[in-house]
Motif scaffolding. Structure first.
Motif, PDB file in Angstrom:
ATOM      1  N   ARG A   1       0.769  -1.229   0.106  1.00  0.00           N
ATOM      2  CA  ARG A   1      -0.145  -0.005  -0.057  1.00  0.00           C
ATOM      3  C   ARG A   1       0.792   1.358   0.109  1.00  0.00           C
ATOM      4  N   ASN A   2       0.647   2.086  -1.144  1.00  0.00           N
ATOM      5  CA  ASN A   2       1.590   3.439  -1.085  1.00  0.00           C
ATOM      6  C   ASN A   2       2.805   3.181  -1.106  1.00  0.00           C
TER       7      ASN A   2
ATOM      8  N   ARG B   1       4.193  -3.054   4.493  1.00  0.00           N
ATOM      9  CA  ARG B   1       2.590  -3.165   4.525  1.00  0.00           C
ATOM     10  C   ARG B   1       2.298  -4.153   3.619  1.00  0.00           C
TER      11      ARG B   1
ATOM     12  N   ARG C   1      -0.085  -6.437   1.585  1.00  0.00           N
ATOM     13  CA  ARG C   1      -1.403  -6.768   1.667  1.00  0.00           C
ATOM     14  C   ARG C   1      -2.056  -7.526   0.632  1.00  0.00           C
TER      15      ARG C   1
ATOM     16  N   ASP D   1      -5.164  -7.122  -1.516  1.00  0.00           N
ATOM     17  CA  ASP D   1      -6.161  -5.965  -1.804  1.00  0.00           C
ATOM     18  C   ASP D   1      -7.037  -6.161  -3.280  1.00  0.00           C
TER      19      ASP D   1
ATOM     20  N   TRP E   1      -5.086  -0.404  -8.240  1.00  0.00           N
ATOM     21  CA  TRP E   1      -5.146  -0.575  -7.070  1.00  0.00           C
ATOM     22  C   TRP E   1      -6.774  -0.287  -6.640  1.00  0.00           C
TER      23      TRP E   1
ATOM     24  N   PRO F   1      -8.664   1.628  -4.112  1.00  0.00           N
ATOM     25  CA  PRO F   1      -8.601   2.329  -2.815  1.00  0.00           C
ATOM     26  C   PRO F   1      -9.206   1.562  -1.692  1.00  0.00           C
ATOM     27  N   SER F   2      -8.366   1.894  -0.347  1.00  0.00           N
ATOM     28  CA  SER F   2      -8.863   1.032   0.600  1.00  0.00           C
ATOM     29  C   SER F   2      -9.991   2.135   1.567  1.00  0.00           C
TER      30      SER F   2
ATOM     31  N   GLU G   1      -6.730   2.948   5.111  1.00  0.00           N
ATOM     32  CA  GLU G   1      -5.482   2.254   4.579  1.00  0.00           C
ATOM     33  C   GLU G   1      -4.855   1.701   5.931  1.00  0.00           C
ATOM     34  N   GLU G   2      -5.074   2.459   7.014  1.00  0.00           N
ATOM     35  CA  GLU G   2      -4.293   1.872   8.400  1.00  0.00           C
ATOM     36  C   GLU G   2      -4.935   0.882   8.998  1.00  0.00           C
TER      37      GLU G   2
END
Length: 615
Positions: free
Chosen positions: A329-330, A335, A337, A339, A355, A357-358, A361-362
């Motif tokens: 992520r980013n 991290r 994932r 996704d 991607w 978006p979440s 994200e955290e």
């Protein structure tokens, strides 16, 4: 964490028009494959001599594909079918265990149905109908998608091969192996087209090669015969040493040794694993197939030993592909994932990773996209903590909106609940179907119901609240509504009268006409089994005996069955044909509810990924 999540959700959540049951002009559905309230007779909702049936996909011509699971240990030839409903009278089969020392027994079977909606076995790779008890079928098969031309796609295993046994165990003649554990399959009429992975042969540092089969599966097909799925591109690094050991073995043939490592353990894990990527197969008019690898959501380091994976699960007619992929992520390499993702072609005609978006994200753990329509709207679910528990929540995302965010619709009670949900299919009218939990129990398995979400009106409905009374197991006679009663007799002559109960537990696919297919739980009697899982028969009649509770009363349970829902042409306001009657005092499921048997389908492991074609 909950406050942070709720705040993030409120930023993207949409409102619905009031609580469930107050929607304006809601559609009314009837279950059309009930040839009796209890699926007695030919239309049982699964293949003969199997326990569970799951519809997976429906095309514009009202042709569906599905999966039957769990072969019975007692065939219809063994007892008098006019006396007892054999099809549902046997307890579930034991967990299938595999061994190189035992014959391979299949437990999943692809089927088709249309018009009269009777599941019809479809042979794949030489597989045999489970109703034929004289044959031990070793080929597992599943269908997950069908396009408007009737081309079916899914998975298959290789048939069993026998190798002459050279070990020390007395009275053992053979070892039992397969050439591969899973391959994709496309079926056009009677023509079968294997969908192969690009990697299936291992070569060690000494140049010695071993055929290990590879791994592939097909999940969906569009109307241009573009098939999507996943395939092995290399061997996972930890598996190399195990294969090397097999190549060097002097006591066991290499193929037998590799097969022992390939078979899943009782927990479902395997010792030989692959690098898996999203993959496409273009089915050409001459029945040739062209393969295309989809890019991963990250670029592994040249010396990386990490096993990465990605899967394509849905495709629209523009060739936009959706699924999931490992990604950072980013760009944060701390991290990793799994996704939701979608793949589109660039100006050079090459597929590019995108991607999804979440929501947060955290805090989001992972996400997945199952389907996309021709309007570019994809649907899926993300997993995060809600009220301290991991829950999946349904979302949709417009792939045509640059810089857009995912939308998490409100579901019940005009707000976003903590009920886990997954959006599984979307048609070109932006109608979404899937499943959602229906009770607020925190520490126990929650029962599930199919849902229908209309993006344009923002209505979210439990499909069971859109059914006619007859489709829920009731009889309507004048002003009286009551449960349909079913009478069966077991081997001892004990008579059981139980009330029908039909609950739509999952909606897997919706076509442009609004016809929905999925899985319903049908209440059935439970019969006694011994420690080996075999039915206990009455000494005199040779018929199965009911399982009894502490009060000596027969026990019932709910079993999964393929279900087809079609619009009646009425709505709640015009005619009020949707059933509002209920005789249930609470929302708790039966003590032996069959919803847990849907877990294998909902969990979506690599072996049983379901998807559908998009119109």
């Amino acid at each position: 964490m909950k406050l942070t999540l709720d705040k993030a959700l409120s930023a993207v959540a949409v409102s619905v028009i009031g609580a469930l049951g107050t929607a304006v002009a809601a559609p009314v559905y009837e279950i059309v494959n009930l040839d009796d309230y209890d699926f007695i007779g030919e239309g049982r909702g699964t293949l003969e001599n199997t326990r569970s049936g799951y519809a997976q996909s429906i095309n514009a011509n009202n042709e569906l594909v599905g999966i039957a699971q769990g072969r019975k240990k007692l065939s219809a030839e063994d007892i008098d079918v006019d006396i007892i409903d054999v099809e549902d009278g046997i307890a579930p089969s034991e967990r299938i265990t595999f061994s190189i020392n035992s014959p391979i027994v299949a437990n999943t079977f692809g089927f088709v149905a249309s018009t009269v909606w009777i599941p019809t076995f479809e042979s794949v790779n030489g597989s045999t109908d489970p109703k034929d008890s004289s044959v031990t079928n070793s080929v597992d098969s599943q269908f997950f998608g069908i396009n408007d031309a009737g081309i079916k796609v899914g998975n298959m295993t290789a048939p069993e091969d026998r190798i002459t046994y050279t070990g020390t165990t007395e009275n053992q003649e053979f070892w039992y192996i397969r050439a591969y554990e899973q391959r994709g399959i496309a079926k056009r009429g009677d023509t079968e087209l294997p969908l192969l992975p690009p990697y299936h042969t291992y070569t060690n540092s000494d140049g010695e090669a071993a055929e290990i089969g590879g791994y592939a599966g097909a999940t969906a097909i569009n109307n241009h015969n573009l098939i999507v799925g996943y395939a092995s591109t290399d061997i996972a690094d930890p598996s190399k040493a195990r294969i090397d050991t097999c190549i060097d073995s002097t006591t066991t043939p290499t193929d037998v040794c590799i097969q022992e490592q390939q078979f899943p353990s009782s927990q479902g894990s395997r010792n030989i694993n692959y690098q898996v990527r999203g993959y496409l197969w273009q089915l050409n008019s001459d029945d040739t197939v062209t393969g295309t690898l989809l890019p991963l959501g990250l670029t592994p380091e040249a010396d990386s030993t990490v096993t990465y994976s990605a899967q394509a699960l849905g495709v629209n007619n523009a060739g936009v592909v959706v699924g999931r992929s490992n990604t950072y992520r980013n760009g944060d390499k701390d991290r990793l994932r799994d996704d939701a993702a979608y793949w589109t072609k660039n100006s050079s005609g090459e597929y590019q990773y995108n991607w999804v978006p979440s929501v947060n994200e955290e805090e989001d753990i992972n996400s997945i996209a199952y389907d996309i329509n021709d309007n570019g709207i994809l649907v899926g679910s993300y997993r995060s903590f809600i009220d301290g528990f991991q829950r999946d929540k349904f979302f949709y995302f417009d792939t045509n909106s640059s810089g857009g965010s995912v939308v998490v619709p409100n579901d019940f009670f005009d707000q976003l609940s903590d009920f886990a949900s997954r959006g599984r299919s979307i048609n070109n009218k932006d109608q979404v179907v899937g499943y959602i939990e229906t009770t607020q129990d925190k520490n126990t398995a929650r029962p599930k119901a199919g849902f229908l979400f209309d993006k344009s009106s923002e209505e979210f409905s439990n499909l069971n609240d859109l059914l006619t009374c007859e489709s829920k197991g009731y009889i309507v006679s004048g002003s009286e509504t009551r449960r349909n009663e079913v009478t069966v007799v077991d081997g001892s002559g004990k008579e059981l009268v139980y009330e029908s109960d039909i609950v739509v537990a999952d909606a897997a696919s919706i076509n442009e006409d609004g016809t929905i297919v999925g899985t319903a739980l049908i209440r059935k009697p439970v019969y006694q089994v011994d420690a080996d899982g075999n039915p206990v028969l009455d000494e005199n009649s040779n018929l199965p005996l009911f399982e009894l509770n502490a009060n000596g009363q027969p026990v019932t349970s709910s079993l999964p069955r393929m279900v087809v829902l079609q619009l009646t042409g009425d709505d709640v306001q015009a005619g009020e044909k949707a059933c509002t009657f209920t005789d249930k005092v609470d929302e708790k499921p039966y003590e032996r509810k069959g919803g847990g048997m849907l877990t294998w389908l909902f969990a979506l492991p690599l072996l049983f990924i379901r998807r559908r074609k998009v119109h």
